[in-house]
Design an enzyme around this catalytic site. Sequence first.
Site, PDB file in Angstrom:
ATOM      1  N   LYS A 266      -4.712  27.670  -0.396  1.00  0.00           N
ATOM      2  CA  LYS A 266      -4.348  28.939   0.272  1.00  0.00           C
ATOM      3  C   LYS A 266      -4.704  30.069  -0.685  1.00  0.00           C
ATOM      4  CE  LYS A 266      -0.164  31.225   2.188  1.00  0.00           C
ATOM      5  NZ  LYS A 266      -0.671  31.713   3.482  1.00  0.00           N
TER       6      LYS A 266
ATOM      7  N   SER B 231       7.069  29.843   8.242  1.00  0.00           N
ATOM      8  CA  SER B 231       7.088  29.859   6.768  1.00  0.00           C
ATOM      9  C   SER B 231       8.181  30.815   6.320  1.00  0.00           C
ATOM     10  CB  SER B 231       5.758  30.386   6.224  1.00  0.00           C
ATOM     11  OG  SER B 231       4.702  29.555   6.612  1.00  0.00           O
TER      12      SER B 231
ATOM     13  N   ARG C 142      -5.339  24.407  10.910  1.00  0.00           N
ATOM     14  CA  ARG C 142      -5.269  25.704  10.207  1.00  0.00           C
ATOM     15  C   ARG C 142      -6.698  26.087   9.875  1.00  0.00           C
ATOM     16  NH1 ARG C 142      -5.187  27.020   4.784  1.00  0.00           N
ATOM     17  NH2 ARG C 142      -4.088  28.951   4.222  1.00  0.00           N
TER      18      ARG C 142
HETATM   19  C1  LIG Z   1       1.667  28.324   5.252  1.00  0.00           C
HETATM   20  C2  LIG Z   1       2.279  27.245   5.784  1.00  0.00           C
HETATM   21  C3  LIG Z   1       3.577  26.832   5.314  1.00  0.00           C
HETATM   22  N1  LIG Z   1       4.175  25.742   5.856  1.00  0.00           N
HETATM   23  C4  LIG Z   1       3.558  25.055   6.834  1.00  0.00           C
HETATM   24  C5  LIG Z   1       4.281  23.831   7.386  1.00  0.00           C
HETATM   25  F1  LIG Z   1       4.178  22.827   6.534  1.00  0.00           F
HETATM   26  F2  LIG Z   1       3.748  23.483   8.547  1.00  0.00           F
HETATM   27  F3  LIG Z   1       5.581  24.103   7.537  1.00  0.00           F
HETATM   28  N2  LIG Z   1       2.357  25.370   7.320  1.00  0.00           N
HETATM   29  C6  LIG Z   1       1.674  26.449   6.848  1.00  0.00           C
HETATM   30  N3  LIG Z   1       0.531  26.756   7.308  1.00  0.00           N
END
Ligand SMILES: C=C1C=NC(C(F)(F)F)=NC1=N
Length: 214
Positions: free
Chosen positions: A140, A111, A39
């Site tokens: 985030k 998500s 990410r």
């Molecule tokens: C914003 C996010 C929410 N969930 C997930 C995951 F854990 F992979 F499901 N990854 C992300 N980048």
Amino acid sequence: MFNKPSVYFIMGTQNASGKDPLKVLEEALKGGITHFQLREKGTGALQGQDLVEFAEKCQELCTQYQIPFLINDDVDLALAVGADGIHIGQEDMDCDQARALIGKEKMLGVSVHSLEEARVAIDAGADYFGMGPVYGTRSKADAKRPAGTAGIEEVISHFPDIPVFGIGGISPQNAGAVWQAGACGVAVISALSGADDIALQIAHFKNSYKGVLI
Ligand SMILES: C=C1C=NC(C(F)(F)F)=NC1=N
Ligand SMILES: [Mg+2]
């Protein structure tokens, strides 16, 4: 592919707390993570050819340890490096389009924050859900307010066959509620990227699941 307790490590070069991100990833792979997601966000994030080369190195490491390698948001990058899947949010491309681009074999993570979003994702063939932020998170910038685990319970009760990962501020100390809610795994960034002993931290996450079972 999604066995309990899963520990899904998510990282970009900006989350490696000054360490070599590939070393952090290898330590996490050695330590027993079950999934990895690249990410790459924020100021200083890699772009262009630098990002492709970094992603290829992540892919090589994940292949070496036979761990699924997923890429957040960037479907083109995922296709370019042959990643095992992608993870998209509600503000990214829609699930149907993503599934059409990556094909049936690759993993599609979405998500979701509601039953409605979950239903749309399932119709598009999502393989797993990410739900959060369960707790407050610093990883985030545009995270919603902490949602706890109620949403996870609700989605699992309606869609029991789709693996759900909790994400957002999760540590071994507060992971119990996430397992209690029925999550297949925890998704973590700073709990691992910032850990002194990553393998020990992963062991703590896995033990927190056992704690709930007993
Ligand atoms: C914003 C996010 C929410 N969930 C997930 C995951 F854990 F992979 F499901 N990854 C992300 N980048
Ligand atoms: Mg996104």
